[in-house]
Design a protein around this motif. Structure first.
Motif, PDB file in Angstrom:
ATOM      1  N   GLN A 136      35.483  14.883  84.982  1.00 26.87           N
ATOM      2  CA  GLN A 136      34.382  13.826  85.000  1.00 26.87           C
ATOM      3  C   GLN A 136      34.927  12.252  84.295  1.00 26.87           C
ATOM      4  O   GLN A 136      34.196  11.392  84.254  1.00 26.87           O
ATOM      5  CB  GLN A 136      32.978  13.972  84.354  1.00 26.87           C
ATOM      6  CG  GLN A 136      32.543  15.323  85.242  1.00 26.87           C
ATOM      7  CD  GLN A 136      31.908  15.091  86.733  1.00 26.87           C
ATOM      8  OE1 GLN A 136      32.001  13.912  87.228  1.00 26.87           O
ATOM      9  NE2 GLN A 136      31.561  16.109  87.385  1.00 26.87           N
TER      10      GLN A 136
ATOM     11  N   ILE B 278      35.322  19.560  76.674  1.00 22.72           N
ATOM     12  CA  ILE B 278      34.899  18.763  78.031  1.00 22.72           C
ATOM     13  C   ILE B 278      35.165  17.320  77.327  1.00 22.72           C
ATOM     14  O   ILE B 278      34.966  17.019  76.243  1.00 22.72           O
ATOM     15  CB  ILE B 278      33.586  19.115  78.373  1.00 22.72           C
ATOM     16  CG1 ILE B 278      33.498  18.393  79.936  1.00 22.72           C
ATOM     17  CG2 ILE B 278      32.674  18.651  77.653  1.00 22.72           C
ATOM     18  CD1 ILE B 278      32.374  19.115  80.801  1.00 22.72           C
TER      19      ILE B 278
ATOM     20  N   LYS C 125      35.876  15.154  93.180  1.00 21.59           N
ATOM     21  CA  LYS C 125      35.168  14.155  92.181  1.00 21.59           C
ATOM     22  C   LYS C 125      35.598  12.539  92.293  1.00 21.59           C
ATOM     23  O   LYS C 125      34.892  11.895  91.886  1.00 21.59           O
ATOM     24  CB  LYS C 125      35.009  14.548  90.698  1.00 21.59           C
ATOM     25  CG  LYS C 125      34.749  16.161  90.453  1.00 21.59           C
ATOM     26  CD  LYS C 125      33.571  16.559  90.998  1.00 21.59           C
ATOM     27  CE  LYS C 125      33.377  18.008  90.597  1.00 21.59           C
ATOM     28  NZ  LYS C 125      31.877  18.456  90.655  1.00 21.59           N
TER      29      LYS C 125
ATOM     30  N   GLY D  36      41.735  23.570  92.472  1.00 22.11           N
ATOM     31  CA  GLY D  36      40.628  22.726  91.904  1.00 22.11           C
ATOM     32  C   GLY D  36      40.491  22.855  90.462  1.00 22.11           C
ATOM     33  O   GLY D  36      41.369  23.425  89.772  1.00 22.11           O
TER      34      GLY D  36
ATOM     35  N   HIS E 159      31.687  23.063  80.753  1.00 24.41           N
ATOM     36  CA  HIS E 159      31.343  23.593  82.142  1.00 24.41           C
ATOM     37  C   HIS E 159      31.609  24.999  82.277  1.00 24.41           C
ATOM     38  O   HIS E 159      32.383  25.700  81.803  1.00 24.41           O
ATOM     39  CB  HIS E 159      32.292  22.574  83.165  1.00 24.41           C
ATOM     40  CG  HIS E 159      31.867  22.980  84.836  1.00 24.41           C
ATOM     41  ND1 HIS E 159      32.738  24.032  85.361  1.00 24.41           N
ATOM     42  CD2 HIS E 159      31.210  22.508  85.685  1.00 24.41           C
ATOM     43  CE1 HIS E 159      32.406  23.897  86.585  1.00 24.41           C
ATOM     44  NE2 HIS E 159      31.336  22.941  86.719  1.00 24.41           N
TER      45      HIS E 159
ATOM     46  N   CYS F 149      27.209  23.515  90.731  1.00 26.59           N
ATOM     47  CA  CYS F 149      27.865  24.792  90.713  1.00 26.59           C
ATOM     48  C   CYS F 149      27.152  25.822  89.909  1.00 26.59           C
ATOM     49  O   CYS F 149      27.514  27.102  89.984  1.00 26.59           O
ATOM     50  CB  CYS F 149      29.454  24.799  90.399  1.00 26.59           C
ATOM     51  SG  CYS F 149      29.883  23.357  89.433  1.00 26.59           S
TER      52      CYS F 149
ATOM     53  N   ASN G 249      41.002  25.336  84.889  1.00 28.11           N
ATOM     54  CA  ASN G 249      40.365  25.896  83.628  1.00 28.11           C
ATOM     55  C   ASN G 249      40.752  27.243  83.505  1.00 28.11           C
ATOM     56  O   ASN G 249      40.942  27.871  82.498  1.00 28.11           O
ATOM     57  CB  ASN G 249      38.915  25.529  83.680  1.00 28.11           C
ATOM     58  CG  ASN G 249      38.862  23.812  83.349  1.00 28.11           C
ATOM     59  OD1 ASN G 249      39.540  23.415  83.180  1.00 28.11           O
ATOM     60  ND2 ASN G 249      37.515  23.670  83.951  1.00 28.11           N
TER      61      ASN G 249
END
Ligand code: PMP
Length: 380
Positions: free
Chosen positions: A178, A144, A201, A70, A97, A323, A75
């Motif tokens: 996103q 991001i 997502k 994921g 995030h 989350c 990351n």
């Protein structure tokens, strides 16, 4: 149920479900993709076909795409892989995030030079502050692409161009979770060295994602073991997850392309309809938004209560990153300059390319009625 929490997770399209049955050991195709007989090779080829599709959409070579569990893993990987010692300075933004922010804070607590660039009131990285944080020792930059809180879009091509002039050797990573499928992406032309993404997502099963690493950029492998994913991320591949990702991403992209103007119209409809309610404003600038995430700041209402009320009326909405729901407050809205009271009334609506206008109309009516009811209770 009208589902408006797609930034939290998206329901798998029907096509993805059939992959699960076929490849999770429920049929003949249970083979280990590393097996060297035909069954294994077939499964491995299916994985590589998905890798090819994703790489094509990102405009990068297929061998530069690595599957992970994921985006949280992707990351974390960039932090453990690109920051090799304390000479490597790290720069992130206040809008990251938790899966970028926490690894950065971990390094900071361990004595690394970690700098956090401020956000503007619109939720994008403050360009001047960002540039002031960079120097020739900067080894990793992580920003991001599209904010999971507000939908605000960072202009990564411009930022990476400016950053290169100061720290040409730094690894420039972006969290693209996103943005995948929602913005046109050409990573080869973007000046980025690495990019994280997540399957669920866009409708894949949960627990699959990936990291793009530009060929020639040196990062350490994440998991050592049997040498899967070109030795960069060992461990038997999540075959059903990867195949569901392929199917889901294809369906998502097709729908996003075919319905582009309807999707833009849906977002504009929500902005217009909901910001017309007294005491309701939009976080960030709707004109610089990827068009799928809308955070409302609703005066005089606790979003926690509103969310429950709406769920009981058949409308599922979010309240910022699911989350991070165990952490109080909202670090990102705070960094944009919003106060505690405003943040208490923050509600996040997130769309998918499959969201229908009719559903949005009904949701907007339910939201408006619920706000008025709640304010009535407060006064009475
Ligand atoms: N980054 C962003 C911007 C996200 O929205 C999310 C999901 N909430 C993640 C990373 C983490 O992704 P995953 O659930 O695949 O670990």
């Amino acid at each position: 149920m009208i589902y408006l929490d797609n930034a939290g997770t998206m329901p798998p399209p029907k096509e993805a479900g059939s992959e699960f049955k076929e490849f999770n050991g429920l049929s003949d195709n249970f083979f280990n993709p590393s097996a060297t007989y035909r069954g294994g090779i077939l499964v491995k080829n299916r994985i590589d076909a998905v890798r090819n599709d994703l790489a094509g959409a990102l405009r990068v070579p297929a061998e530069a795409v690595f599957f992970t569990s994921g985006a949280t893993e992707a990351n974390n990987w960039i932090f453990s892989g690109a920051v090799k010692n304390k000479k490597y300075g790290v720069v992130i933004s206040a809008g990251e995030h938790a899966s970028v922010y926490e690894p950065a804070m971990y390094l900071k607590n361990a004595g690394f030079d970690v700098r956090v660039a401020a956000l503007t009131g619109q939720g994008t990285v403050d360009r001047a502050d960002f540039l002031s944080k960079l120097d020739e020792n900067t080894g990793l930059i992580s920003l991001i692409h599209v904010s999971n809180e507000t939908g605000a879009v960072n202009d990564l091509a411009a930022l990476s161009g400016l950053a290169r002039a100061i720290c040409p050797k730094a690894v420039f990573h972006a969290d693209g979770v996103q943005a995948l499928g929602k913005l046109p992406l050409d990573l080869s032309a973007s000046g980025l060295d690495a990019y994280s993404f997540s399957g669920h997502k866009v409708g894949a099963f949960k627990g699959i994602g990936g990291l793009y690493v530009k060929p020639g950029v040196s990062i350490r492998p994440f998991m050592l073991g049997g040498g899967q994913e070109s030795g960069m991320r060992s461990g038997t591949e999540n075959v059903p997850g990867i195949l569901s990702f392929g199917r889901a991403f294809a369906a998502f992209s097709r729908q996003a392309a075919e319905n582009a103007s309807e999707i833009r119209g849906n977002f504009a409809y929500l902005v217009d309809r909901l910001s017309a309610i007294e005491g309701v404003s939009v976080a960030g600038d709707p004109a610089n938004n990827a068009g799928y995430i809308l955070t409302l700041l609703i005066a005089g209402v606790r979003a926690e209560v509103l969310q429950t009320l709406l769920y009981d009326k058949g409308v599922a909405v979010g309240r910022g990153a699911a989350c991070s729901s165990k952490k109080p407050g909202n670090r990102i809205l705070e960094a944009m300059g919003h106060g505690k009271k405003e943040i208490e009334g923050a509600l996040r609506l997130s769309l998918s390319p499959f969201t229908k206008r009719e559903a949005l109309k009904r949701a907007a009516t339910a939201i408006e009625e619920s706000i008025l009811t709640m304010r009535g209770y407060r006064i009475g």
